[in-house]
Design an enzyme around this catalytic site. Sequence first.
Site, PDB file in Angstrom:
ATOM      1  N   HIS A 129       0.818  -1.221   0.000  1.00  0.00           N
ATOM      2  CA  HIS A 129       0.000   0.000   0.000  1.00  0.00           C
ATOM      3  C   HIS A 129       0.845   1.263   0.000  1.00  0.00           C
ATOM      4  O   HIS A 129       1.902   1.329   0.626  1.00  0.00           O
ATOM      5  CB  HIS A 129      -1.012   0.000   1.143  1.00  0.00           C
ATOM      6  N   ASP A 158       6.176   0.711   6.946  1.00  0.00           N
ATOM      7  CA  ASP A 158       4.754   0.471   6.672  1.00  0.00           C
ATOM      8  C   ASP A 158       4.188   1.562   5.789  1.00  0.00           C
ATOM      9  O   ASP A 158       3.698   2.558   6.264  1.00  0.00           O
ATOM     10  CB  ASP A 158       3.997   0.394   8.004  1.00  0.00           C
ATOM     11  N   GLU A 192      -5.115   1.537   2.542  1.00  0.00           N
ATOM     12  CA  GLU A 192      -5.006   0.410   3.482  1.00  0.00           C
ATOM     13  C   GLU A 192      -5.152   0.856   4.925  1.00  0.00           C
ATOM     14  O   GLU A 192      -5.787   0.186   5.744  1.00  0.00           O
ATOM     15  CB  GLU A 192      -3.652  -0.296   3.295  1.00  0.00           C
ATOM     16  N   GLU A 193      -4.578   2.009   5.230  1.00  0.00           N
ATOM     17  CA  GLU A 193      -4.544   2.438   6.636  1.00  0.00           C
ATOM     18  C   GLU A 193      -5.916   2.867   7.155  1.00  0.00           C
ATOM     19  O   GLU A 193      -6.083   3.082   8.357  1.00  0.00           O
ATOM     20  CB  GLU A 193      -3.521   3.563   6.827  1.00  0.00           C
ATOM     21  N   GLU A 217       3.314  -6.271   3.661  1.00  0.00           N
ATOM     22  CA  GLU A 217       3.395  -5.513   4.912  1.00  0.00           C
ATOM     23  C   GLU A 217       4.746  -5.836   5.561  1.00  0.00           C
ATOM     24  O   GLU A 217       5.415  -6.785   5.181  1.00  0.00           O
ATOM     25  CB  GLU A 217       2.241  -5.926   5.840  1.00  0.00           C
ATOM     26  N   HIS A 401       3.288   3.367  12.528  1.00  0.00           N
ATOM     27  CA  HIS A 401       2.204   4.288  12.904  1.00  0.00           C
ATOM     28  C   HIS A 401       2.604   5.239  14.034  1.00  0.00           C
ATOM     29  O   HIS A 401       1.755   5.942  14.554  1.00  0.00           O
ATOM     30  CB  HIS A 401       0.910   3.550  13.343  1.00  0.00           C
TER      31      HIS A 401
HETATM   32 ZN   LIG Z   1       0.654  -1.394   6.388  1.00  0.00          ZN
END
Ligand SMILES: [Zn+2]
Length: 430
Positions: A129, A158, A192-193, A217, A401
């Site tokens: 992603h 990520d 995706e997030e 991922e 994140h």
């Molecule tokens: Zn991810």
Amino acid sequence: MSHPAPSLFSGRLKRPSRVLRSLLVSLGAIWVPLGAAAATPSQAALKAEVERQVPASIRQLGEMVSIDSGSSDAPGLKAMANYLDARLTALGASVERKPVPPAAGDMLVATLHGKRANNGGPRFLLLAHMDTVYQSGTAAKWPFAIKGDIATGPGVSDDKGGIAVVLGTLEMLRKLGFGDYGTITIAFNPDEEIGSPGSRHLIEQLGAEHDYVLSCEPGGKQRILATSGIATLSLKVEGKASHAGVAPQDGRNALVEAADIIGRTAALSDPAKGFKFNWTIAQSGSKHNIIPDLAEATADIRYIDEADVTATMAHLRQLAAAPAVEGTRVSFTLGRNRPPMVPTDKAREMAKVAAGAGREFGYPITILDKPFGGGSDAAYAAVSGKSGVVESFGLGGEHAHTLGEETADLGSMPSSLYVMARTIVLLSGR
Ligand SMILES: [Zn+2]
């Protein structure tokens, strides 16, 4: 494997005539298409190519981290799509941009046709992603940086690390002249997030149309065969407001009813079955002297077996039918996020091949075939049950994140490139 004498062929003759083939057979020679002979890279050749590829892949990772592409950042997602479109086109892929509303950006779907495209060759889907959880302007304040083997920056593992592994793998296979697959489809989604609300159906469709899905991922030392299903449960209690000091008896306290339900459902989890039910949000009341007429709460649900969700909903309906605070109305709404991913035989086969590749590279990989609670788009790709789906072909990393803290382990770049490329090579030979 012996090669036919070059003099028997003129130029780039793809296939000798039947007469010539029978002659070769009678001579004890084995017909090997020229391209294919050159194009099944040995372990050594692939390892050498990995060594050459790593610096370029790290540079590309830095370039991508420098492009802010939060899930709601339309210009940033467009910049990422432009960057990747150019890279994939240079790799010989035909690239399409597919609008996937309500996502803020397009999904990129690129296709490489191998030599066995019309000949039953395996179809691979490489999934990663483009979006991150970070807002526009983050990359300027927290730029890509490398210290030792550790890189930091927004989305560095990520999932820009996953995209870097995809691009690097395709570059290596191209340089090695490898084309023994049917097709390789590359799918980069922009949402995706936020749960892939726009790209979900396309990912499900692509998953059904391919034999092997390598989802990218963050991974590093592990590959994942199973992910949890994710759902949310919303509780709403409607009561009646009244003055808490003057006439509390006239009110119907929604907060007390909600608290009662939350208390009675706080221990529904059954970790041994992979079922987790946790209340995570609650809201009620606005003034200290008013009996609240509304209370809302949300629980996060992780599951493997749909039956656990069904049983929980039945239990909750019973509670709703008989509220402890008379006169309140209780309702529950189940929100579906990603479905559980259950390993197929094909997925186990893929994982075995990937683990073997890790051993060849001296970088052992752990295969996780029980979900740990996280969910990813791999689950959408696996919905049809037709393909083998393995998650976590991306770089190792930590603190995804987390602003200012997300890292990627560049020490995992060589093995990640090797394992993905080698998995494609070996599965193409089956
Ligand atoms: Zn991810």
